[in-house]
Design a protein around this motif. Sequence first.
Motif, PDB file in Angstrom:
ATOM      1  N   VAL A 142       0.842  -1.207   0.000  1.00  0.00           N
ATOM      2  CA  VAL A 142       0.000   0.000   0.000  1.00  0.00           C
ATOM      3  C   VAL A 142       0.870   1.247   0.000  1.00  0.00           C
ATOM      4  O   VAL A 142       0.612   2.200  -0.752  1.00  0.00           O
ATOM      5  CB  VAL A 142      -0.947  -0.012   1.212  1.00  0.00           C
ATOM      6  N   LEU A 143       1.911   1.276   0.828  1.00  0.00           N
ATOM      7  CA  LEU A 143       2.811   2.434   0.865  1.00  0.00           C
ATOM      8  C   LEU A 143       3.489   2.647  -0.482  1.00  0.00           C
ATOM      9  O   LEU A 143       3.617   3.782  -0.955  1.00  0.00           O
ATOM     10  CB  LEU A 143       3.859   2.247   1.959  1.00  0.00           C
ATOM     11  N   ALA A 144       3.937   1.561  -1.110  1.00  0.00           N
ATOM     12  CA  ALA A 144       4.603   1.678  -2.411  1.00  0.00           C
ATOM     13  C   ALA A 144       3.633   2.189  -3.476  1.00  0.00           C
ATOM     14  O   ALA A 144       3.988   3.056  -4.296  1.00  0.00           O
ATOM     15  CB  ALA A 144       5.191   0.331  -2.818  1.00  0.00           C
ATOM     16  N   ASN A 169      -5.243  10.283   8.418  1.00  0.00           N
ATOM     17  CA  ASN A 169      -4.039  10.240   7.584  1.00  0.00           C
ATOM     18  C   ASN A 169      -3.921   8.832   6.990  1.00  0.00           C
ATOM     19  O   ASN A 169      -3.778   7.861   7.722  1.00  0.00           O
ATOM     20  CB  ASN A 169      -2.813  10.563   8.451  1.00  0.00           C
ATOM     21  N   PRO A 170      -3.964   8.663   5.665  1.00  0.00           N
ATOM     22  CA  PRO A 170      -3.932   7.316   5.077  1.00  0.00           C
ATOM     23  C   PRO A 170      -2.605   6.589   5.267  1.00  0.00           C
ATOM     24  O   PRO A 170      -2.514   5.395   4.968  1.00  0.00           O
ATOM     25  CB  PRO A 170      -4.202   7.573   3.584  1.00  0.00           C
ATOM     26  N   LEU A 171      -1.575   7.288   5.771  1.00  0.00           N
ATOM     27  CA  LEU A 171      -0.301   6.637   6.040  1.00  0.00           C
ATOM     28  C   LEU A 171      -0.276   5.965   7.413  1.00  0.00           C
ATOM     29  O   LEU A 171       0.601   5.143   7.690  1.00  0.00           O
ATOM     30  CB  LEU A 171       0.839   7.653   5.964  1.00  0.00           C
ATOM     31  N   VAL A 172      -1.223   6.310   8.262  1.00  0.00           N
ATOM     32  CA  VAL A 172      -1.220   5.791   9.632  1.00  0.00           C
ATOM     33  C   VAL A 172      -1.452   4.285   9.650  1.00  0.00           C
ATOM     34  O   VAL A 172      -0.716   3.531  10.295  1.00  0.00           O
ATOM     35  CB  VAL A 172      -2.271   6.526  10.486  1.00  0.00           C
ATOM     36  N   ALA A 173      -2.482   3.821   8.958  1.00  0.00           N
ATOM     37  CA  ALA A 173      -2.834   2.392   9.005  1.00  0.00           C
ATOM     38  C   ALA A 173      -1.701   1.493   8.504  1.00  0.00           C
ATOM     39  O   ALA A 173      -1.395   0.487   9.150  1.00  0.00           O
ATOM     40  CB  ALA A 173      -4.121   2.140   8.222  1.00  0.00           C
ATOM     41  N   PRO A 174      -1.046   1.808   7.361  1.00  0.00           N
ATOM     42  CA  PRO A 174       0.061   0.940   6.943  1.00  0.00           C
ATOM     43  C   PRO A 174       1.195   0.880   7.952  1.00  0.00           C
ATOM     44  O   PRO A 174       1.734  -0.200   8.228  1.00  0.00           O
ATOM     45  CB  PRO A 174       0.523   1.574   5.620  1.00  0.00           C
ATOM     46  N   ILE A 175       1.556   2.013   8.535  1.00  0.00           N
ATOM     47  CA  ILE A 175       2.651   2.018   9.500  1.00  0.00           C
ATOM     48  C   ILE A 175       2.264   1.240  10.754  1.00  0.00           C
ATOM     49  O   ILE A 175       3.056   0.432  11.280  1.00  0.00           O
ATOM     50  CB  ILE A 175       3.051   3.466   9.851  1.00  0.00           C
ATOM     51  N   GLU A 176       1.044   1.428  11.239  1.00  0.00           N
ATOM     52  CA  GLU A 176       0.603   0.688  12.418  1.00  0.00           C
ATOM     53  C   GLU A 176       0.451  -0.799  12.111  1.00  0.00           C
ATOM     54  O   GLU A 176       0.702  -1.639  12.985  1.00  0.00           O
ATOM     55  CB  GLU A 176      -0.700   1.287  12.942  1.00  0.00           C
ATOM     56  N   LEU A 183      -4.403  -6.231  14.388  1.00  0.00           N
ATOM     57  CA  LEU A 183      -4.082  -5.758  13.040  1.00  0.00           C
ATOM     58  C   LEU A 183      -5.228  -4.904  12.499  1.00  0.00           C
ATOM     59  O   LEU A 183      -6.385  -5.342  12.487  1.00  0.00           O
ATOM     60  CB  LEU A 183      -3.834  -6.952  12.120  1.00  0.00           C
ATOM     61  N   PRO A 184      -4.939  -3.693  12.020  1.00  0.00           N
ATOM     62  CA  PRO A 184      -5.997  -2.782  11.547  1.00  0.00           C
ATOM     63  C   PRO A 184      -6.388  -3.056  10.102  1.00  0.00           C
ATOM     64  O   PRO A 184      -6.166  -2.234   9.205  1.00  0.00           O
ATOM     65  CB  PRO A 184      -5.331  -1.406  11.699  1.00  0.00           C
ATOM     66  N   TRP A 185      -7.001  -4.218   9.864  1.00  0.00           N
ATOM     67  CA  TRP A 185      -7.308  -4.617   8.496  1.00  0.00           C
ATOM     68  C   TRP A 185      -8.265  -3.639   7.818  1.00  0.00           C
ATOM     69  O   TRP A 185      -8.092  -3.304   6.630  1.00  0.00           O
ATOM     70  CB  TRP A 185      -7.900  -6.016   8.471  1.00  0.00           C
ATOM     71  N   ALA A 186      -9.294  -3.192   8.534  1.00  0.00           N
ATOM     72  CA  ALA A 186     -10.270  -2.284   7.919  1.00  0.00           C
ATOM     73  C   ALA A 186      -9.623  -0.961   7.544  1.00  0.00           C
ATOM     74  O   ALA A 186      -9.831  -0.434   6.440  1.00  0.00           O
ATOM     75  CB  ALA A 186     -11.437  -2.056   8.877  1.00  0.00           C
ATOM     76  N   ALA A 187      -8.819  -0.414   8.463  1.00  0.00           N
ATOM     77  CA  ALA A 187      -8.135   0.848   8.172  1.00  0.00           C
ATOM     78  C   ALA A 187      -7.127   0.674   7.046  1.00  0.00           C
ATOM     79  O   ALA A 187      -6.945   1.567   6.212  1.00  0.00           O
ATOM     80  CB  ALA A 187      -7.438   1.373   9.427  1.00  0.00           C
TER      81      ALA A 187
END
Length: 257
Positions: A147-149, A204-211, A223-227
Amino acid sequence: MRFPHGSVLRELLGREWRERYQGSLLGAAWLVLLPLAQLAVLAFVFGQLLPARSASAGMAYPVFLALGLFPWLLFANAVNRGVTTYLDHAGLIARVPLPPALYVHARVLASVLVDLAGFLVVLAVLLVFGLRPPVPGLLAATAALAVLALMALALARIAALLQVFVRDLAPLVGQLTGLGFFLSPVLYERAQLPAPVAAALGWNPLVAPIEAIRGGLSGSAALPWAALAASAAVAVLLLGLSLALQRRAGRHLEDFL
């Protein structure tokens, strides 16, 4: 006393000044706006966010930091490297009949692979020192890195295209990624923030991937699958926007390079 080549030096200085703000939307106003933006960001960070670093999700702070910092660098470096792609390859774009976006893809992919290799080295070291990620956590971390990439690729495509027409975009992107660094839970644990601040940062859409990467690899949180799915949807929408902008403005690219 007359300075040797003084007139040439003055002309070169004037040209540097003009080129620095040529095509700039706000011109020399950036001299004031950028320091003020930096002041506002640092005041918010050190006043509101950094007090939450003490908890660090029950793990050693260097481990906590590594699991957030390297994914962030993978994203930020790819975006910042991609911004000036079209300007850096102007000669090739004019002479070689290739899709211009290919240059952005190559630069972003190279950046992602380099940072991913560095992250894997860090993970290997952490595994030696006792980190034991569960299988679902590994899957979540892999999905989050993807997702980040994808988000980095989409934003790099948009920024590289806009930079051709608005030449002061590159420093603005640098400032925004700096702000995004502090608004993402890299240095601190979001759960330790006041509830309204934590909820606001959750947009912030970057929060979920980092968490997801930190929680998945450490096994320390749900694991924050929904986010993460919501962040993936944002990345896909940004990619779609980049494709639409490319179709609309790409035909004028060579005229402005």
